[in-house]
Design a protein around this motif. Structure first.
Motif, PDB file in Angstrom:
ATOM      1  N   LEU A 120      30.782 -54.763   9.143  1.00 57.99           N
ATOM      2  CA  LEU A 120      32.102 -55.324   8.869  1.00 57.99           C
ATOM      3  C   LEU A 120      32.196 -55.873   7.448  1.00 57.99           C
ATOM      4  CD1 LEU A 120      34.930 -56.198   9.809  1.00 57.99           C
ATOM      5  CD2 LEU A 120      33.885 -58.311  10.678  1.00 57.99           C
ATOM      6  N   GLY A 121      31.220 -56.706   7.051  1.00 54.41           N
ATOM      7  CA  GLY A 121      31.250 -57.286   5.716  1.00 54.41           C
ATOM      8  C   GLY A 121      31.227 -56.223   4.629  1.00 54.41           C
ATOM      9  N   LYS A 122      30.390 -55.210   4.802  1.00 52.88           N
ATOM     10  CA  LYS A 122      30.290 -54.143   3.806  1.00 52.88           C
ATOM     11  C   LYS A 122      31.610 -53.390   3.689  1.00 52.88           C
ATOM     12  CE  LYS A 122      27.686 -49.946   2.690  1.00 52.88           C
ATOM     13  NZ  LYS A 122      26.590 -49.031   3.119  1.00 52.88           N
ATOM     14  N   GLY A 170      36.602 -54.140  -3.351  1.00 52.19           N
ATOM     15  CA  GLY A 170      36.086 -53.582  -4.594  1.00 52.19           C
ATOM     16  C   GLY A 170      36.949 -52.448  -5.114  1.00 52.19           C
ATOM     17  N   GLU A 171      37.453 -51.602  -4.213  1.00 44.73           N
ATOM     18  CA  GLU A 171      38.302 -50.489  -4.634  1.00 44.73           C
ATOM     19  C   GLU A 171      39.586 -50.980  -5.288  1.00 44.73           C
ATOM     20  OE1 GLU A 171      38.940 -48.338  -1.068  1.00 44.73           O
ATOM     21  OE2 GLU A 171      36.926 -47.437  -1.019  1.00 44.73           O
ATOM     22  N   ARG A 172      39.990 -52.183  -4.965  1.00 45.98           N
ATOM     23  CA  ARG A 172      41.232 -52.723  -5.507  1.00 45.98           C
ATOM     24  C   ARG A 172      40.992 -53.776  -6.586  1.00 45.98           C
ATOM     25  NH1 ARG A 172      45.735 -52.037  -1.610  1.00 45.98           N
ATOM     26  NH2 ARG A 172      45.047 -50.447  -0.135  1.00 45.98           N
ATOM     27  N   GLY A 178      28.417 -64.311  -0.963  1.00 45.63           N
ATOM     28  CA  GLY A 178      27.196 -63.857  -1.609  1.00 45.63           C
ATOM     29  C   GLY A 178      27.426 -62.669  -2.520  1.00 45.63           C
ATOM     30  N   SER A 179      28.507 -61.945  -2.303  1.00 46.75           N
ATOM     31  CA  SER A 179      28.842 -60.793  -3.152  1.00 46.75           C
ATOM     32  C   SER A 179      29.853 -61.146  -4.237  1.00 46.75           C
ATOM     33  CB  SER A 179      29.394 -59.655  -2.289  1.00 46.75           C
ATOM     34  OG  SER A 179      28.425 -59.234  -1.349  1.00 46.75           O
ATOM     35  N   GLY A 180      30.116 -62.451  -4.407  1.00 48.77           N
ATOM     36  CA  GLY A 180      30.968 -62.881  -5.516  1.00 48.77           C
ATOM     37  C   GLY A 180      32.439 -63.037  -5.189  1.00 48.77           C
TER      38      GLY A 180
END
Length: 670
Positions: free
Chosen positions: A528-530, A537-539, A562-564
């Protein structure tokens, strides 16, 4: 030529080619959409009969239902006010506004209004503006006509009389923008302009579509999102409700919600259905600190004991206007009284309730604007016999006995009743009338009437037509058994429910939401998180307005941070994405069920242009009644049913996505 204001307006409307084109487009598209929406209700006629029975039960025992409703509202923390007249309702509203402590009173207060025909009826805007306050209509159609200094011309589509060019000139003149007639651009301009009104408003005012007696629920349905804005963002919310707009139970509400959107706009359900139970609770992250409900009589009690009581069953869908061949030619602005006063309610229903509730002497002539073809009754979701009521107004049946007709006319009507009560007699009479009229008046389409009939003073009789001008719409399949007025499932509904059990709920939910412009992505809990990070990220999105960590799947918030990704809980102007969970989904309409609760800001699904919702597959229910009876739905301060992106068709019936609410809705289903 007659100087009657009504006839003058009619002649002007018939001569207006732009109005004729706008009205034709509205009627054609509304009726097409309605027929498509009916296809999913095999028991449509049965539901109409049940809805009629439910509304009749409420009107017959209105005092009891009102008492139950008011007691429960008080228990929920909503302040209730009773207004017997329009002036009293306006004064109560002013008193609430003047007494609010939300802002200093050294300046006029800003009032954001959602569309309310009741506010038009009591002329609330004029009262507030006279007192020095600024009132802004936030429904797109209402906003357009307010800028033009006009009144709504339709119960559902206020600016139906305007073409896109007229809207473009109105925006250019009033908003200081460059002229454009591109509908999406005009809608975007309205969104940006009104967003500041929502965020800065001191008071929000709305109508109420239905009140539920057993739960004290205020139900408000909208497509654009402005209804949610004015009931969520300002610190004070005032709701206006006619005393007759009650249903006994949540099951009855589900029945009404299965009919109202289909008849009003051709939708299975509106984009937003707001179920309001209380003001903001101590731990709620947003919502108004005060909620007030003004219950307005304004002639309803008197109408309830009159021969026109059936008109109180009306749920304000506007379908009779779209079906009426007279309204489709003259539009709503033509409906004015004998002294030129504008009627707040046009069309067939307006020809009954305007004189019944407001001013009989002024508005009873509106009942003449009907061919009595029966299209209005066929189009009514609660099966009101509008032709019968229009005839009662025409015969001056304000009270229990008819009067005002001359004896020759009464004799002629008795003869007509005798002919019309037998098919063979009626057909023979029709044929004879056609033959005689064409023999006596071979070069005229009109038959002059003697003045002594009363009608001959102002009109002639059309020569009988060889063919009927009205084509009856096909009816949906009728079921053999009817259900009780309480809203319990009928035989047809049970069969449909059994059939639906063979359909995978997620598959049906996905299909329905996709048809409305949303998307559904299946995801395992682990991915789910990914998947959400890939979407962001695509946007190029790095900031999200989000529910708090304990209200989302475990570990998701930590993974995003954690991914910013910056997660905020307070609304910010430039946040493009809102992230929420969902209490449930409804398979038959592709609807998300989102409650307001601690850690679950309503603004996350309202303010950003993109809404991401996380839904568990096991929380998808088959239909609306199942969801409305969930304990969590009944106990939450507010529950919102969301069916796709916000939308409008207020400019030239052009569907435009993304008005005040999100333009995109994406569901990640685990």
């Amino acid at each position: 030529m007659s100087t009657d204001p009504f006839r003058t307006q009619i002649r002007a409307a018939l001569a207006n080619s732009a109005l004729q084109a706008a009205l034709d487009a509205n009627a054609e598209r509304r009726n097409q959409g309605r027929q498509q929406a009916f296809a999913s209700l095999p028991d449509l006629q049965e539901r109409r009969q049940r809805a009629h029975a439910v509304r009749s039960e409420v009107i017959a025992h209105l005092d009891d239902y009102l008492q139950e409703f008011i007691e429960r509202l008080g228990e929920n923390g909503i302040t209730v006010h009773r207004a017997s007249s329009a002036d009293e309702a306006c004064q109560i509203t002013l008193d609430i506004i003047q007494g609010t402590t939300c802002r200093p009173l050294q300046r006029p207060l800003l009032v954001a209004k959602s569309k309310s025909m009741l506010s038009e009826e009591i002329q609330l805007n004029q009262a507030l503006e006279t007192a020095g306050h600024r009132v802004v209509e936030t429904d797109l159609g209402e906003y357009i006509v307010q800028l033009r200094g006009e009144r709504p011309s339709h119960i559902i589509t206020p600016a139906v009389h305007l073409r896109r060019q007229e809207v473009g000139f109105t925006f250019a003149e009033n908003l200081g923008i460059e002229y454009t007639e591109d509908v999406p651009t005009l809608t975007t301009i309205a969104r940006h302009t009104l967003r500041q009104v929502f965020l800065n408003a001191d008071v929000g005012i709305s109508g109420v579509n239905f009140g539920v007696a057993e739960t004290a629920t205020l139900c408000i349905v909208t497509n654009e999102g402005n209804g949610r804005m004015v009931t969520t963002l300002p610190p004070v919310h005032i709701a206006l409700m006619g005393i007759e707009r009650l249903v006994p139970s949540m099951d009855d509400l589900a029945l009404m919600l299965s009919l109202l959107p289909r008849y009003a706009t051709g939708q299975k359900i509106t984009v937003y259905t707001n179920l309001i139970h209380s003001p903001r609770r101590p731990d709620d992250p947003d919502g108004p600190d005060e909620r007030h409900l003004i219950l307005i009589d304004n002639g309803r009690s008197s109408a309830r004991s009159s021969p026109l009581a059936e008109a109180l069953l009306c749920i304000r869908c506007g379908a009779c206007l779209n079906a009426c061949p007279v309204f489709r030619e003259i539009g709503g602005h033509a409906y004015v009284g004998r002294r030129g006063k504008a009627a707040p309610y046009p069309g067939p229903i307006g020809g009954v309730i305007s004189p019944a509730l407001l001013d009989w002497a002024e508005f009873s002539s509106l009942a003449q604007a009907s061919s009595l073809c029966g299209a209005c009754r066929e189009a009514c979701p609660v099966d009101i016999d509008l032709p019968k009521l229009l005839l009662r107004v025409r015969s001056n049946r304000r009270h229990a006995r008819p009067d005002g007709l001359q004896k020759p006319v009464k004799s002629a009507l008795r003869l007509f009743a005798w002919l019309a009560s037998n098919v063979r007699r009626f057909v023979l009479a029709q044929r004879l009338a056609i033959i005689l009229s064409r023999a006596l008046f071979p070069r005229s389409e009109w038959i002059p009437l003697p003045k002594w009939t009363g009608w001959g003073m102002s009109k002639d009789l059309p020569r009988p037509a060889v063919r009927p001008f009205y084509k009856k719409l096909p009816e949906s399949t009728k079921t053999s058994e009817a259900s009780s007025p309480s809203g319990n499932p009928s035989t047809g509904e049970k069969a449909a429910s059994l059939r639906s059990n063979h359909i995978d709920p997620l598959h049906q939910f996905t299909n329905e939401l996709s048809a409305l412009g949303g998307t559904v992505t299946s995801s395992s809990q682990e991915l789910l998180g990914k998947n959400i990070l890939n979407f962001l990220g695509e946007r190029g999105i790095a900031e999200v307005l989000s529910w708090e960590e304990g209200n989302l799947p475990r570990g998701l918030v930590g993974e995003l941070r954690g991914s910013g990704i910056r997660l905020v809980s307070a609304p910010k102007r430039d946040v493009r994405v809102g992230l929420t969970g969902a209490l449930a989904g409804i398979a038959e309409t592709g609807t998300l069920v989102i409650p307001s609760a601690p850690g679950q800001p309503a603004t996350a699904s309202l303010l950003p242009e993109i809404h991401i919702a996380i839904l568990h597959k096991e929380d998808i229910y088959s239909n609306l009644p199942q969801v409305l009876n969930l304990r969590e739905v009944r106990e939450a301060s507010v529950v919102t049913l969301i069916s796709g992106p916000s939308r409008t068709a207020d400019i030239e019936m052009t569907l435009t996505i993304g008005v005040h609410g999100p333009a995109e809705v994406h569901v990640f289903c685990t």
